[in-house]
Design a protein around this motif. Structure first.
Motif, PDB file in Angstrom:
ATOM      1  N   GLY A   1      66.809 -42.335 -26.594  1.00 60.10           N
ATOM      2  CA  GLY A   1      67.678 -43.317 -26.350  1.00 60.10           C
ATOM      3  C   GLY A   1      68.337 -43.952 -27.435  1.00 60.10           C
ATOM      4  N   ILE A   2      67.849 -43.778 -28.377  1.00 62.99           N
ATOM      5  CA  ILE A   2      68.667 -44.214 -29.902  1.00 62.99           C
ATOM      6  C   ILE A   2      69.879 -43.377 -29.798  1.00 62.99           C
ATOM      7  N   PRO A   3      71.244 -44.228 -29.850  1.00 62.83           N
ATOM      8  CA  PRO A   3      72.490 -43.635 -30.211  1.00 62.83           C
ATOM      9  C   PRO A   3      72.683 -42.707 -31.440  1.00 62.83           C
ATOM     10  N   ILE A   4      73.365 -41.704 -31.514  1.00 60.31           N
ATOM     11  CA  ILE A   4      73.577 -40.956 -32.442  1.00 60.31           C
ATOM     12  C   ILE A   4      74.281 -41.719 -33.459  1.00 60.31           C
ATOM     13  N   GLY A   5      74.252 -41.326 -34.703  1.00 57.51           N
ATOM     14  CA  GLY A   5      74.788 -42.159 -35.733  1.00 57.51           C
ATOM     15  C   GLY A   5      73.999 -42.292 -36.960  1.00 57.51           C
ATOM     16  N   ARG A   6      73.891 -43.825 -37.631  1.00 53.24           N
ATOM     17  CA  ARG A   6      73.263 -43.910 -38.754  1.00 53.24           C
ATOM     18  C   ARG A   6      71.843 -44.231 -38.536  1.00 53.24           C
ATOM     19  N   THR A   7      71.808 -44.816 -37.059  1.00 49.40           N
ATOM     20  CA  THR A   7      70.498 -45.644 -36.998  1.00 49.40           C
ATOM     21  C   THR A   7      69.240 -44.454 -37.064  1.00 49.40           C
ATOM     22  N   PRO A   8      69.480 -43.537 -36.019  1.00 57.78           N
ATOM     23  CA  PRO A   8      68.251 -42.562 -36.112  1.00 57.78           C
ATOM     24  C   PRO A   8      68.071 -41.785 -37.532  1.00 57.78           C
ATOM     25  N   ALA A   9      69.058 -41.767 -38.074  1.00 63.52           N
ATOM     26  CA  ALA A   9      69.027 -41.003 -39.502  1.00 63.52           C
ATOM     27  C   ALA A   9      68.379 -41.696 -40.478  1.00 63.52           C
ATOM     28  N   ILE A  10      68.594 -43.012 -40.370  1.00 59.88           N
ATOM     29  CA  ILE A  10      67.953 -44.323 -41.441  1.00 59.88           C
ATOM     30  C   ILE A  10      66.349 -44.072 -40.927  1.00 59.88           C
ATOM     31  N   ILE A  11      66.250 -44.168 -39.573  1.00 62.87           N
ATOM     32  CA  ILE A  11      64.675 -44.365 -39.170  1.00 62.87           C
ATOM     33  C   ILE A  11      63.793 -43.116 -39.749  1.00 62.87           C
ATOM     34  N   ALA A  12      64.585 -41.914 -39.519  1.00 65.19           N
ATOM     35  CA  ALA A  12      63.850 -40.733 -40.160  1.00 65.19           C
ATOM     36  C   ALA A  12      63.616 -40.646 -41.423  1.00 65.19           C
ATOM     37  N   LEU A  13      64.834 -40.779 -42.350  1.00 68.41           N
ATOM     38  CA  LEU A  13      64.752 -41.019 -43.551  1.00 68.41           C
ATOM     39  C   LEU A  13      63.655 -42.102 -44.290  1.00 68.41           C
ATOM     40  N   VAL A  14      63.486 -43.099 -43.514  1.00 67.86           N
ATOM     41  CA  VAL A  14      62.510 -43.979 -44.120  1.00 67.86           C
ATOM     42  C   VAL A  14      61.125 -43.567 -43.797  1.00 67.86           C
ATOM     43  N   ALA A  15      61.024 -42.813 -42.648  1.00 63.31           N
ATOM     44  CA  ALA A  15      59.710 -42.185 -42.226  1.00 63.31           C
ATOM     45  C   ALA A  15      59.154 -41.455 -43.372  1.00 63.31           C
ATOM     46  N   TYR A  16      59.996 -40.490 -43.910  1.00 60.84           N
ATOM     47  CA  TYR A  16      59.845 -39.272 -44.703  1.00 60.84           C
ATOM     48  C   TYR A  16      59.350 -40.057 -46.073  1.00 60.84           C
ATOM     49  N   SER A  17      59.907 -41.068 -46.448  1.00 62.85           N
ATOM     50  CA  SER A  17      59.509 -41.564 -47.721  1.00 62.85           C
ATOM     51  C   SER A  17      58.229 -42.457 -47.524  1.00 62.85           C
ATOM     52  N   LEU A  18      57.682 -42.809 -46.554  1.00 59.03           N
ATOM     53  CA  LEU A  18      56.500 -43.529 -46.581  1.00 59.03           C
ATOM     54  C   LEU A  18      55.408 -42.718 -47.189  1.00 59.03           C
ATOM     55  N   LEU A  19      55.027 -41.678 -47.070  1.00 60.49           N
ATOM     56  CA  LEU A  19      53.736 -41.128 -47.409  1.00 60.49           C
ATOM     57  C   LEU A  19      53.868 -41.066 -49.304  1.00 60.49           C
ATOM     58  N   VAL A  20      54.803 -40.544 -49.701  1.00 63.69           N
ATOM     59  CA  VAL A  20      54.695 -40.597 -51.114  1.00 63.69           C
ATOM     60  C   VAL A  20      54.885 -42.274 -51.802  1.00 63.69           C
ATOM     61  N   LEU A  21      55.688 -42.962 -51.122  1.00 64.67           N
ATOM     62  CA  LEU A  21      55.625 -44.313 -51.745  1.00 64.67           C
ATOM     63  C   LEU A  21      54.422 -44.863 -51.730  1.00 64.67           C
ATOM     64  N   ILE A  22      53.740 -44.911 -50.411  1.00 63.71           N
ATOM     65  CA  ILE A  22      52.585 -45.593 -50.162  1.00 63.71           C
ATOM     66  C   ILE A  22      51.433 -44.834 -51.096  1.00 63.71           C
ATOM     67  N   ARG A  23      51.376 -43.772 -51.177  1.00 61.30           N
ATOM     68  CA  ARG A  23      50.334 -43.203 -52.069  1.00 61.30           C
ATOM     69  C   ARG A  23      50.523 -43.517 -53.497  1.00 61.30           C
ATOM     70  N   ASN A  24      51.759 -43.383 -53.979  1.00 62.70           N
ATOM     71  CA  ASN A  24      51.918 -43.887 -55.523  1.00 62.70           C
ATOM     72  C   ASN A  24      51.733 -45.218 -55.670  1.00 62.70           C
ATOM     73  N   VAL A  25      51.925 -46.248 -54.758  1.00 62.68           N
ATOM     74  CA  VAL A  25      51.742 -47.497 -54.953  1.00 62.68           C
ATOM     75  C   VAL A  25      50.108 -47.798 -55.061  1.00 62.68           C
ATOM     76  N   VAL A  26      49.259 -46.811 -54.178  1.00 64.86           N
ATOM     77  CA  VAL A  26      47.784 -47.037 -54.194  1.00 64.86           C
ATOM     78  C   VAL A  26      47.446 -46.494 -55.700  1.00 64.86           C
ATOM     79  N   VAL A  27      47.846 -45.151 -55.978  1.00 62.62           N
ATOM     80  CA  VAL A  27      47.532 -44.548 -56.901  1.00 62.62           C
ATOM     81  C   VAL A  27      47.725 -45.358 -58.307  1.00 62.62           C
ATOM     82  N   GLY A  28      48.985 -46.107 -58.220  1.00 62.55           N
ATOM     83  CA  GLY A  28      49.601 -46.730 -59.378  1.00 62.55           C
ATOM     84  C   GLY A  28      48.594 -47.884 -59.779  1.00 62.55           C
ATOM     85  N   ILE A  29      48.163 -48.559 -58.609  1.00 58.21           N
ATOM     86  CA  ILE A  29      47.501 -49.931 -58.626  1.00 58.21           C
ATOM     87  C   ILE A  29      46.094 -49.385 -59.189  1.00 58.21           C
ATOM     88  N   ASP A  30      45.554 -48.366 -58.545  1.00 56.39           N
ATOM     89  CA  ASP A  30      44.239 -47.679 -59.031  1.00 56.39           C
ATOM     90  C   ASP A  30      44.181 -47.500 -60.476  1.00 56.39           C
TER      91      ASP A  30
END
Lengths: 218, 222
Positions: free
Chosen positions: B81-110
Motif C-alpha cells: 500500500g505504499i504509493p509509488i514514488g520516492r517513499t518506497p525507493a528511500i525505504i529500500a535504499l536505506v534498508a540496503y545500507s544498514l548491514l554495511v554501516l552497522i557492521r562498520n560502526v561495530v568493527v570501527g569501535i572494536d
C-alpha cells in the motif's frame, strides 16, 4: 489475496519465468567462472597483472547492474542472449577479485616446500594453491551468484525474461498479486542462493584450514 | 529512432531540462537515503557494541534485507500500500545500507585499542565522553569505508528506483528503452556509472585522509 498469489505461482507463465530466471543465472555464473578462474590463475603469476586485475575489477564492481544490462541493448538488441552476456560481465569481477587475492595470499613458503617435494607448477596450482585459496574463491562465487540472481530480475527490461517480468506486469497493472507472485519467489531465490553458497564455502574449506577460515575479503 | 549510437545534438538540447535534473535528482535521492541510513545505523551500531549478543541477530536481519533484489523489494513495499514514488525507493535504499554501516560502526569501535580506552578512563573521562571523544573519532575511517560501500550500492540501486517513479538517472535509461533510443540509454547508464566511480574514489580519498597513521589493512578487512 494469498490465494490469488498462489494461483499465479502455479501457472505455466510462472514456471516459464522461473525457468528463464534459473537458466539465465546458472549460465551467466558458469561462463563467468570459466573466464574468471583461469584468468585469476594467469594473473597470479605476476604481481603487476594481479594488481591490475584486482583494481580494474573493483572499478567494474562499481558499475550499476541496470547500466550494464541497459548498455547491452543498443549494442546487442533485445532478448535472452544480450541479457546473458550482461549478467556474465556482471558476474566476473567478484570471482576474479577473490580468486586473484586468494591465490596471491598463499604463503610463499608453502609453494616453496611443494616445489621442493617435486610438484610441477600445474600440480602446485591445482593441489596446493587452489585448495588453500578455496574459501576465499568460494566467498567470491557466493557474492557473484547472489548478484546474478538479483540482477536477472532486471533482464525483463531488455526482453530477457525471468521473474522480473511478473513484478513488472504487477506494477504496470497495479496488481499487488502479480507484484508479490514475482517479488516473493525472487527474494527467496536470492536468499537461498546466499545460504546455499555459504554452505558450499564451508564445504570447500580444506579440513586443515577450517579453524582459520574466517578470512573473507569483501 | 535514429541509427547512430549517440546523437550529440539530443544531448546538447536536453542537457538543461532533462539530463542535469535527472543527475541532480539521483544525487539527492542517494544522499538522503545514505544519511537516513547513517542516522539509524550509528546508534544501533553503538548499542550493539555494548550488547554483544545482539550482533548476530542484527547482522542476520540486515543481511536478509540486503539480499532481497531491489525490484522485488520495491514491489513488496508497493503491494502493501505504499504509493509509488520516492517513499518506497528511500525505504529500500536505506534498508540496503544498514548491514554495511552497522557492521562498520561495530568493527570501527572494536578497533580502538584497549590501552587507549584505559588511558581515557584514567584521565577521568566518562563513558559518554569516551564514546564521543575517543571511540567514534578513532572509528571514523572504518565508518567512512562503510559509507563508501553503501553509497556505491545506493547509486546503483537508485537507477532501478526510476521504474517506480522515484526519478533520477534511471529515468533516462527506462525512457530510452521504451522509445528504443540508444542515446538516452547510454547517457543515463554512463552518468550513473561515472557517478558511482566518482563517489567510490572520492570517499576512498576521504578515508585515506582520515587514517594517515595506519596501513590500509583494516579498510580491506572492513
Amino acid at each position: 489475496m494469498a490465494g490469488r498469489v498462489w494461483e499465479i505461482i502455479q501457472s505455466d507463465a510462472f514456471s516459464r519465468a522461473l525457468g528463464e530466471h534459473l537458466r539465465l543465472s546458472a549460465w551467466a555464473l558458469l561462463v563467468a567462472i570459466l573466464i574468471a578462474l583461469p584468468l585469476a590463475a594467469l594473473v597470479s603469476q605476476s604481481p603487476l597483472a594481479s594488481f591490475l586485475a584486482i583494481n580494474i575489477s573493483n572499478v567494474g564492481r562499481a558499475v550499476p547492474s541496470l547500466a550494464i544490462l541497459a548498455l547491452a541493448l543498443p549494442f546487442l538488441g533485445l532478448g535472452f542472449r544480450p541479457s546473458l552476456l550482461a549478467l556474465t560481465v556482471l558476474a566476473i569481477p567478484p570471482i576474479l577479485i577473490n580468486a586473484a587475492i586468494g591465490l596471491r595470499e598463499v604463503p610463499a613458503s608453502v609453494v616453496e616446500s611443494a616445489r621442493g617435494m617435486g610438484l610441477s607448477t600445474g600440480q602446485i596450482l591445482t593441489r596446493i594453491r587452489f585448495p588453500i585459496a578455496a574459501p576465499v574463491i568460494f566467498a567470491g562465487l557466493r557474492t557473484s551468484a547472489v548478484q546474478v540472481v538479483a540482477s536477472a530480475t532486471l533482464a525483463t527490461f531488455i526482453g530477457g525474461g525471468g521473474l522480473g517480468g511478473l513484478i513488472v506486469r504487477g506494477l504496470q497493472r497495479n496488481s499487488p498479486e502479480y507484484q508479490l507472485a514475482g517479488a516473493i519467489p525472487v527474494a527467496l531465490l536470492a536468499i537461498s542462493t546466499e545460504l546455499g553458497f555459504a554452505a558450499l564455502q564451508r564445504l570447500a574449506t580444506p579440513k586443515g584450514l577450517r579453524i582459520s577460515s574466517r578470512t573473507r575479503p569483501a | 529512432m535514429g541509427d547512430e549510437l549517440i546523437r550529440w545534438r539530443w544531448v546538447r538540447n536536453n542537457l538543461g531540462d532533462q539530463i542535469l535534473p535527472a543527475l541532480w535528482q539521483h544525487v539527492v535521492l542517494c544522499a538522503v537515503s545514505v544519511l537516513i541510513a547513517l542516522v539509524i545505523a550509528i546508534p544501533i551500531g553503538i548499542y550493539v557494541t555494548r550488547h554483544r549478543s545482539l550482533y548476530t541477530p542484527v547482522t542476520f536481519i540486515t543481511g536478509v534485507l540486503y539480499t532481497i533484489p531491489s525490484l522485488s523489494f520495491f514491489a513488496m513495499l508497493i503491494s502493501i500500500g505504499i504509493p509509488i514514488g520516492r517513499t518506497p525507493a528511500i525505504i529500500a535504499l536505506v534498508a540496503y545500507s544498514l548491514l554495511v554501516l552497522i557492521r562498520n560502526v561495530v568493527v570501527g569501535i572494536d578497533s580502538v585499542p584497549r590501552e587507549t580506552l584505559e588511558a581515557a578512563r584514567g584521565m577521568g573521562l566518562t563513558s559518554r565522553q569516551i564514546l564521543r571523544q575517543v571511540e567514534l573519532p578513532l572509528a571514523l575511517p572504518i565508518i567512512v569505508a562503510g559509507i563508501r560501500i553503501a553509497t556505491v550500492t545506493t547509486i546503483g540501486v537508485a537507477t532501478i528506483a526510476a521504474y517506480i517513479a522515484a526519478g533520477g538517472l534511471g529515468d533516462l535509461i527506462f525512457r530510452g528503452i521504451d522509445r528504443d533510443f540508444s542515446t538516452q540509454i547510454i547517457v543515463g547508464a554512463v552518468l550513473a556509472t561515472l557517478l558511482s566511480i566518482i563517489a567510490d574514489f572520492g570517499l576512498l580519498a576521504v578515508e585515506r585522509q582520515l587514517r594517515p597513521w595506519s596501513r590500509r589493512r583494516a579498510a580491506r578487512a572492513a
